[in-house]
Design a protein around this motif. Sequence first.
Motif, mmCIF file in Angstrom:
data_model
loop_
_atom_site.group_PDB
_atom_site.id
_atom_site.type_symbol
_atom_site.label_atom_id
_atom_site.label_comp_id
_atom_site.label_asym_id
_atom_site.label_seq_id
_atom_site.Cartn_x
_atom_site.Cartn_y
_atom_site.Cartn_z
ATOM 1 N N ARG A 73 -4.220 126.566 51.098
ATOM 2 C CA ARG A 73 -4.487 127.307 49.863
ATOM 3 C C ARG A 73 -4.023 128.754 49.957
ATOM 4 N NH1 ARG A 73 -8.939 130.394 50.896
ATOM 5 N NH2 ARG A 73 -10.242 129.732 52.654
ATOM 6 N N ARG A 74 -3.754 129.221 51.191
ATOM 7 C CA ARG A 74 -3.271 130.588 51.373
ATOM 8 C C ARG A 74 -1.799 130.604 51.771
ATOM 9 N NH1 ARG A 74 -6.996 134.432 50.993
ATOM 10 N NH2 ARG A 74 -5.744 135.960 52.129
ATOM 11 N N THR A 75 -1.066 129.618 51.294
ATOM 12 C CA THR A 75 0.375 129.571 51.509
ATOM 13 C C THR A 75 1.105 129.749 50.182
ATOM 14 O OG1 THR A 75 0.517 127.158 51.275
ATOM 15 C CG2 THR A 75 0.114 128.024 53.494
ATOM 16 N N ILE A 76 2.270 130.344 50.250
ATOM 17 C CA ILE A 76 3.131 130.552 49.087
ATOM 18 C C ILE A 76 4.501 129.992 49.415
ATOM 19 C CG2 ILE A 76 4.247 132.272 47.598
ATOM 20 C CD1 ILE A 76 1.894 134.158 48.223
ATOM 21 N N ALA A 77 5.042 129.164 48.536
ATOM 22 C CA ALA A 77 6.395 128.630 48.711
ATOM 23 C C ALA A 77 7.275 129.125 47.576
ATOM 24 C CB ALA A 77 6.369 127.103 48.725
ATOM 25 N N ILE A 78 8.478 129.579 47.931
ATOM 26 C CA ILE A 78 9.404 130.167 46.962
ATOM 27 C C ILE A 78 10.736 129.449 47.058
ATOM 28 C CG2 ILE A 78 10.492 132.302 46.162
ATOM 29 C CD1 ILE A 78 8.398 133.843 47.836
ATOM 30 N N GLY A 79 11.218 128.918 45.906
ATOM 31 C CA GLY A 79 12.496 128.213 45.948
ATOM 32 C C GLY A 79 13.148 128.127 44.590
ATOM 33 N N ASP A 80 14.373 127.620 44.607
ATOM 34 C CA ASP A 80 15.163 127.567 43.370
ATOM 35 C C ASP A 80 15.582 126.160 42.976
ATOM 36 O OD1 ASP A 80 18.558 127.481 44.016
ATOM 37 O OD2 ASP A 80 17.116 127.611 45.641
ATOM 38 N N GLY A 81 15.666 125.239 43.941
ATOM 39 C CA GLY A 81 16.262 123.937 43.660
ATOM 40 C C GLY A 81 15.287 122.780 43.764
ATOM 41 N N ALA A 82 15.741 121.604 43.335
ATOM 42 C CA ALA A 82 14.879 120.423 43.309
ATOM 43 C C ALA A 82 14.346 120.062 44.689
ATOM 44 C CB ALA A 82 15.659 119.243 42.722
ATOM 45 N N ASN A 83 15.097 120.350 45.743
ATOM 46 C CA ASN A 83 14.618 120.013 47.080
ATOM 47 C C ASN A 83 13.534 120.968 47.577
ATOM 48 O OD1 ASN A 83 16.563 122.090 47.391
ATOM 49 N ND2 ASN A 83 16.904 121.536 49.525
ATOM 50 N N ASP A 84 13.164 121.963 46.761
ATOM 51 C CA ASP A 84 12.055 122.855 47.090
ATOM 52 C C ASP A 84 10.740 122.407 46.445
ATOM 53 O OD1 ASP A 84 13.639 124.744 48.568
ATOM 54 O OD2 ASP A 84 14.425 125.459 46.648
ATOM 55 N N LEU A 85 10.800 121.432 45.546
ATOM 56 C CA LEU A 85 9.622 121.094 44.747
ATOM 57 C C LEU A 85 8.469 120.539 45.576
ATOM 58 C CD1 LEU A 85 11.315 119.601 41.565
ATOM 59 C CD2 LEU A 85 9.902 121.670 41.687
ATOM 60 N N LEU A 86 8.736 119.746 46.595
ATOM 61 C CA LEU A 86 7.643 119.179 47.383
ATOM 62 C C LEU A 86 6.906 120.253 48.167
ATOM 63 C CD1 LEU A 86 9.054 115.775 48.725
ATOM 64 C CD2 LEU A 86 7.520 116.199 46.787
ATOM 65 N N MET A 87 7.640 121.206 48.741
ATOM 66 C CA MET A 87 6.934 122.259 49.480
ATOM 67 C C MET A 87 6.202 123.185 48.519
ATOM 68 S SD MET A 87 9.521 125.149 51.018
ATOM 69 C CE MET A 87 10.534 126.226 49.983
ATOM 70 N N MET A 88 6.752 123.373 47.317
ATOM 71 C CA MET A 88 6.061 124.192 46.325
ATOM 72 C C MET A 88 4.770 123.522 45.881
ATOM 73 S SD MET A 88 9.422 125.468 44.199
ATOM 74 C CE MET A 88 8.474 126.076 42.803
ATOM 75 N N ALA A 89 4.795 122.197 45.774
ATOM 76 C CA ALA A 89 3.594 121.455 45.390
ATOM 77 C C ALA A 89 2.550 121.468 46.502
ATOM 78 C CB ALA A 89 3.961 120.020 45.033
ATOM 79 N N ASN B 239 14.898 132.348 40.684
ATOM 80 C CA ASN B 239 16.312 132.049 40.418
ATOM 81 C C ASN B 239 16.458 130.545 40.200
ATOM 82 O OD1 ASN B 239 19.059 132.700 40.144
ATOM 83 N ND2 ASN B 239 19.465 132.456 42.328
ATOM 84 N N ALA B 240 15.501 129.957 39.476
ATOM 85 C CA ALA B 240 15.255 128.519 39.547
ATOM 86 C C ALA B 240 16.036 127.699 38.536
ATOM 87 C CB ALA B 240 13.763 128.253 39.371
ATOM 88 N N LYS B 241 16.351 126.462 38.971
ATOM 89 C CA LYS B 241 16.944 125.468 38.095
ATOM 90 C C LYS B 241 15.867 124.953 37.124
ATOM 91 C CE LYS B 241 20.825 125.636 40.395
ATOM 92 N NZ LYS B 241 20.467 126.724 41.319
ATOM 93 N N PRO B 242 16.267 124.352 35.994
ATOM 94 C CA PRO B 242 15.283 123.908 34.992
ATOM 95 C C PRO B 242 14.175 123.020 35.549
ATOM 96 C CG PRO B 242 17.477 123.856 34.053
ATOM 97 C CD PRO B 242 17.661 124.186 35.510
ATOM 98 N N ALA B 243 14.516 122.086 36.436
ATOM 99 C CA ALA B 243 13.502 121.192 36.989
ATOM 100 C C ALA B 243 12.440 121.957 37.762
ATOM 101 C CB ALA B 243 14.154 120.150 37.900
ATOM 102 N N VAL B 244 12.843 123.035 38.381
ATOM 103 C CA VAL B 244 11.903 123.845 39.157
ATOM 104 C C VAL B 244 11.078 124.732 38.236
ATOM 105 C CG1 VAL B 244 11.692 125.602 40.968
ATOM 106 C CG2 VAL B 244 13.393 123.773 41.178
ATOM 107 N N ARG B 245 11.709 125.311 37.244
ATOM 108 C CA ARG B 245 10.974 126.144 36.291
ATOM 109 C C ARG B 245 9.871 125.324 35.602
ATOM 110 N NH1 ARG B 245 16.213 128.150 34.841
ATOM 111 N NH2 ARG B 245 16.158 126.976 32.887
ATOM 112 N N ALA B 246 10.149 124.050 35.356
ATOM 113 C CA ALA B 246 9.184 123.207 34.646
ATOM 114 C C ALA B 246 7.953 122.886 35.488
ATOM 115 C CB ALA B 246 9.862 121.906 34.209
ATOM 116 N N ARG B 247 8.088 122.932 36.817
ATOM 117 C CA ARG B 247 6.997 122.471 37.675
ATOM 118 C C ARG B 247 6.398 123.565 38.552
ATOM 119 N NH1 ARG B 247 9.498 117.060 40.247
ATOM 120 N NH2 ARG B 247 7.578 117.171 41.479
#
Length: 212
Positions: free
Chosen positions: A161-177, A186-194
Amino acid sequence: MPAAFRFLVVLDADSTLIRNEVIELIADEAGRGREVAEATEAAMRGEVDFATSLRSRVEALAGVPVSAFGRVLARIEPTPGVRELVAAVHDRGGVVGVVSGGFHEILDSVAPDLGVDVWRANRLATADGMLSGVVAGGIVDAEGKAETLGEWAALHDVPLRRTIAIGDGANDLLMMAAAGLGIGFNAKPAVRARADVVIGPVDLREVISLLP
């Protein structure tokens, strides 16, 4: 045992920590930059499987001399605000990690120069001083990024809960979740949406106000 930290910030590398897509810079050395750039865009939009796409793009690098890494490094542009963000994380008792679908051959120079504490990326196989066109070992993909965030959090005794993940592409979504806070930068649409938070300006100083 590693020292405990108050929180953990994990960034993607290409188009997040730095402005560039490293694989495209290496492909330029083979005269295939545009071709690889188009394939990279498709992968970042989530239109194709990342690992399959990476293997295909790395094939285009076959024959590039290892000596070209020096020219690639000279073209790297750190993202505006990255040094200020890293300093702010450290000042507040945090640790900074970078996990990348890119390559250790470049990140091993860039990450410590920017003050990053820990990093993980793919490695390129070589033979006779040239790239072989294959990835050496396992591929750091979306699952690998999420697993790495969890490993680093456990290593440094930081609750997720005290971690922050920062990314731009679809392959970043799992770590962001998986992170306590997922930031689309600097995110692609799929990332901005989630993403939990989306940062518009390409300036990592914008993240500082979100630090614990």
